[in-house]
Every structure is written in structure tokens, then in C-alpha cells.
Design a protein around this motif. Structure first.
Motif, short mmCIF file in Angstrom:
data_model
loop_
_atom_site.label_atom_id
_atom_site.label_comp_id
_atom_site.label_asym_id
_atom_site.label_seq_id
_atom_site.Cartn_x
_atom_site.Cartn_y
_atom_site.Cartn_z
N ALA A 209 0.82 -1.21 0.00
CA ALA A 209 0.00 0.00 0.00
C ALA A 209 0.86 1.27 0.00
CB ALA A 209 -0.95 0.00 1.19
N ASP A 213 1.70 3.48 -3.56
CA ASP A 213 1.34 4.89 -3.48
C ASP A 213 2.55 5.75 -3.80
OD1 ASP A 213 -0.49 7.17 -2.57
OD2 ASP A 213 1.17 7.37 -1.17
N THR A 230 -4.22 7.26 2.89
CA THR A 230 -4.32 6.39 1.72
C THR A 230 -4.02 4.94 2.09
OG1 THR A 230 -3.71 8.17 0.20
CG2 THR A 230 -3.35 5.92 -0.56
N ARG A 234 -6.56 1.65 2.19
CA ARG A 234 -6.34 0.48 1.35
C ARG A 234 -6.16 -0.78 2.19
NH1 ARG A 234 -2.01 -0.64 -3.65
NH2 ARG A 234 -2.73 -2.78 -3.99
N SER A 238 -8.73 -4.18 1.20
CA SER A 238 -8.03 -4.85 0.10
C SER A 238 -8.36 -6.32 -0.05
CB SER A 238 -6.51 -4.68 0.25
OG SER A 238 -6.10 -3.42 -0.23
N ASN A 282 -7.23 4.89 -3.14
CA ASN A 282 -8.35 4.09 -2.67
C ASN A 282 -9.38 3.79 -3.75
OD1 ASN A 282 -9.87 2.63 -0.76
ND2 ASN A 282 -11.27 4.35 -0.55
N TYR A 285 -6.96 0.48 -7.58
CA TYR A 285 -6.20 -0.76 -7.65
C TYR A 285 -7.18 -1.93 -7.66
CZ TYR A 285 -7.45 -0.48 -2.76
OH TYR A 285 -8.15 -0.34 -1.60
N PRO A 287 -8.23 -5.31 -5.97
CA PRO A 287 -7.95 -6.05 -4.74
C PRO A 287 -7.40 -7.44 -5.02
CG PRO A 287 -10.09 -4.97 -4.63
CD PRO A 287 -9.61 -4.85 -6.04
#
Length: 419
Positions: A209, A213, A230, A234, A238, A282, A285, A287
């Protein structure tokens, strides 16, 4: 160490690449890793380490400062304190910093309540780590220090211990009472599983994460606090099946949170490719499947067993899998017995599983905890990465006033050691 722990070294290598892309020189980067993954016979891509399913090689160019038997707690402390005479082996690089310097430390490996582990030798206990950081502050050799920790119960390294007035900001993968999570794990039927030849997790959730980022965000425009938000979001959301507290942890802040107004480039540099770019923050991406760090070894051996085509390999892997299961059962049964022996049948489980109120350290007497761990290991064998989940149980014994001789007698009985 061990191929089943691929994800930790992949995390370390990825972090190095972020710092290099940010313009830091190798002389200002110090790397600890066992270095038994890239050229491991189990690695499907010899000489290459990836940290995400479609990722590029993150191993290339990584300095070999402290590898193998030199990856110890003692060397870690010596590096932080710039104590070259305290080093054993390695490159000799230390944090020879000045009062104007900003320090970024990132740790990823196994942990447990009140401890994090190094690949070799003694555990790092929370009170010792705090003493080292306090001594570094007393020496006046840094301006501000940021410490990211990826490990189970990593919050317990700072909870009730890290002073707020020594300019140290800690960010942990989990709070003091929950595991952290392996990520990009195999054969889960989602688009972010590793390539099929991989039978182990490629990274850790908190680490993925913050690093993914950092890969895309302009570090001159993102503060530590913004990255915390952030990463916190996440790490809570996730799971491959969507938000699920069962497969998440609470990223937690400790110490000098006033530092969080600093911009990320102060600590990780600035990658020119990210200038004026913003993170997807957030939701941008896909998961993936997360597995508790405590269970990642089981997943690895199960995947290896399922994919084995050679009967000898299949048999050997099955034996390792059953050995892992038996080892877990042994420590579960031993600790349950010790609890009953010390506190009685009705109270044993309750006392061992008690969680202290937030803001209090794990244990009042850290020397007692060290003694109880050594006592248990003397009679029952070394605590594995799974067994360290019981560090809280032993801390609770100390907090309840159990004496060393009581612990020794109970451990001997639990593991049927004859005097």
C-alpha cells in the motif's frame, strides 16, 4: 529467511528501488536482508524478485550491506546508533547522521506482541527498540526520524512506549492486537494473483500500500499524513471479496504525529517521473487475496503440494506441511496446558488472552517476558513465527505475577520434560 518468506525480501528490494528513483545515493541507503530468495532453487525466475504479479525485477542493484548471518538485532542497533565497534560483519555502513538529517527506517518481517524478528539471532523487543531510538535522540544526530513497521501486532512495538517528544514518528501495519497480512498470494482465482509458477505471496499488504502509493504520487505534494490516510484506507479494504475486517488491519500512528505535515520527499526523495502526478487513492487498484502472516507458511506449503507433479517432491512437501501443522498444534497445546497449570482450568484461557486497555504497553516487566520466553524454549523448543503469537500470553503471565520457577515447572510438564 526461507523461500516461503519471499514477500519480505521483495518488499525490502522494492523500497530500495523507490529510494534510488528518488535520487538517494547508495551511501545513504543501508539494506538488511538475508538474501536467500533471488537465487533460491525454488525461485521460478532465477536472479529476479518481483513485488507484484506484473511487476518488474526489484532485486537488481540492491546493496548487500547486511546479509545472511549478519542480519541480526545487534547489527541493527549498531547501525542506528552509528556504533561501528558494535558491528559484526557486513558493509560497515551506519547512520552517521547530523543534527540536520532526516532518517527513514522501514522494517518488514515476522513479529508478534512486543517483538519483531530478525532473520538471525535474538528478537528485537519493544523496550530495547525504544531505548535505541531514545539514545539516538539523546545523541542529537538527527532532526526527524520516520519508522514504518510491517509485522504482526506491530503497534505493540510503540504502544505506550514511544515518547512524543523525541521527533520519531512510527507507522505500523497493524495495531497492537492484530496480525498484518501477506498480499498478492497464489491461486485465488482473481486477476492479481501471482503468475502460476509462484507458490508464495509476493508482498505484504501494508508495504504494498505505501510503496505503490509512493510509486505514483508526487512526493513533494504528499504529506506523511496524506499517505497514512491512503494506506490506512487500502489496508482496510483490500480483500479480494471487498471490504472485510477479517482480512484487514488497522494501520496506526505513534509518537511525534506533528511530523506528519512533512512532505514525503523529505524522507524518500523525489522520482522525476512522478512530478505533478497524484495517486489513484483508494479504489484505483484491483484487490488481491490477503493471508495472515501467521498462516502464510501454510499457504505456501499447500500450494506447493497441490502443484507438485513429481511424487518425491509431493511427498516431501506433504511432510513439510504436516510438520508445520504439528508444530502449531504442539505450541497451541503446550500454551493451553501452561495456562491451566498456572491459573486453573476456568481462568487459564481468559488470563492468557487478556488484552490490556489501549495506550498501555504489552508488559510491565520486559525482563520477565524475556525470561519466560527463554524458559518456554528451553523446555518446549524455539518459538516459530507462528508460536510468537503467544508472546501476549507470556506477557500476561508476567503481569499476573507468575514467578520464573512456576513458569519453568509448568513448561516442563507441558512438554513432558523429565528432570
Amino acid at each position: 529467511m526461507g523461500y516461503e518468506n519471499y514477500r519480505h525480501q521483495a518488499d525490502v528490494c522494492h523500497a530500495y528501488q523507490i529510494l534510488k528513483a528518488g535520487g538517494l545515493e547508495d551511501e545513504n541507503i543501508i539494506v538488511f536482508m538475508y538474501d536467500d530468495i533471488a537465487n533460491n532453487t525454488a525461485n521460478p525466475r532465477p536472479g529476479v524478485i518481483i513485488n507484484k504479479p506484473d511487476g518488474s525485477d526489484v532485486y537488481a542493484g540492491v546493496p548487500k550491506d547486511y546479509t545472511g548471518e549478519n542480519c541480526t538485532a545487534e547489527n541493527f542497533y549498531a547501525v542506528i546508533l552509528a556504533n561501528k565497534t558494535g558491528l559484526t560483519g557486513g558493509s560497515g555502513k551506519v547512520l552517521n547522521t547530523t543534527p540536520d538529517d532526516h532518517i527513514f527506517i522501514y522494517y518488514t518481517d515476522h513479529g508478534g506482541p512486543g517483538i519483531i524478528a530478525m532473520p538471525v539471532g535474538d528478537l528485537i523487543y519493544a523496550d530495547d527498540l525504544i531505548k535505541v531510538l531514545t539514545a539516538k535522540h539523546a545523541a542529537g544526530t538527527y532532526n526527524r526520524l520516520v519508522f514504518y513497521v510491517e509485522a504482526c501486532e506491530s503497534g505493540s512495538m510503540f504502544e505506550g512506549l514511544l515518547p512524543k517528544d523525541i521527533n520519531v514518528y512510527g507507522l505500523t501495519a497493524s495495531n497492537a492486537t492484530e496480525p498484518s497480512w501477506g498480499y498478492y498470494c497464489p491461486d485465488q482465482g482473481n486477476t492479481t494473483s501471482p503468475p502460476p509458477e509462484y507458490d508464495t505471496c509476493l508482498g505484504d499488504l501494508f508495504s504494498i500500500a505505501w510503496m505503490e502509493d509512493s510509486d505514483v504520487r508526487d512526493a513533494t505534494k504528499e504529506t506523511l499524513q496524506q499517505q497514512f490516510k491512503t494506506v490506512h484506507r487500502r489496508t482496510l479494504n483490500s480483500s479480494a471479496t471487498g471490504p472485510d475486517v477479517e482480512f484487514s488491519s488497522h494501520v496506526t500512528q505513534y509518537g511525534g504525529v506533528n511530523i506528519t505535515t512533512d512532505f514525503m520527499n523529505t524522507y524518500i526523495g523525489l522520482n522525476p517521473l512522478t512530478v505533478n502526478r497524484t495517486s489513484v487513492d483508494n479504489g484505483g487498484y484491483t484487490p488481491s487475496y490477503a493471508v495472515s502472516q501467521y498462516d502464510a507458511n501454510l499457504l505456501h506449503f499447500m500450494q506447493k503440494y497441490k502443484s507438485a507433479t513429481d511424487s518425491k517432491v509431493r511427498t516431501k512437501t506433504y511432510q513439510k506441511l504436516m510438520g508445520e501443522v504439528d508444530s502449531r498444534n504442539k505450541v497451541d497445546n503446550a500454551m493451553s496446558f501452561i495456562g491451566r497449570e498456572l491459573f486453573g482450568k476456568e481462568k487459564g484461557s481468559h488470563v492468557l488472552n487478556t488484552i490490556r486497555t489501549p495506550g498501555r504497553p504489552l508488559v510491565d516487566d520486559w525482563d520477565c517476558l524475556r525470561t519466560f520466553v527463554k524458559t518456554y524454549e528451553n523446555y518446549c523448543g524455539s518459538l516459530t513465527s507462528y508460536g510468537r503469537i503467544y508472546m501476549r500470553a507470556m506477557a500476561n503471565m508476567c503481569n499476573a505475577g507468575i514467578k520464573a520457577d512456576q513458569m519453568a515447572i509448568a513448561s516442563a510438564k507441558a512438554c513432558d520434560v523429565k528432570s
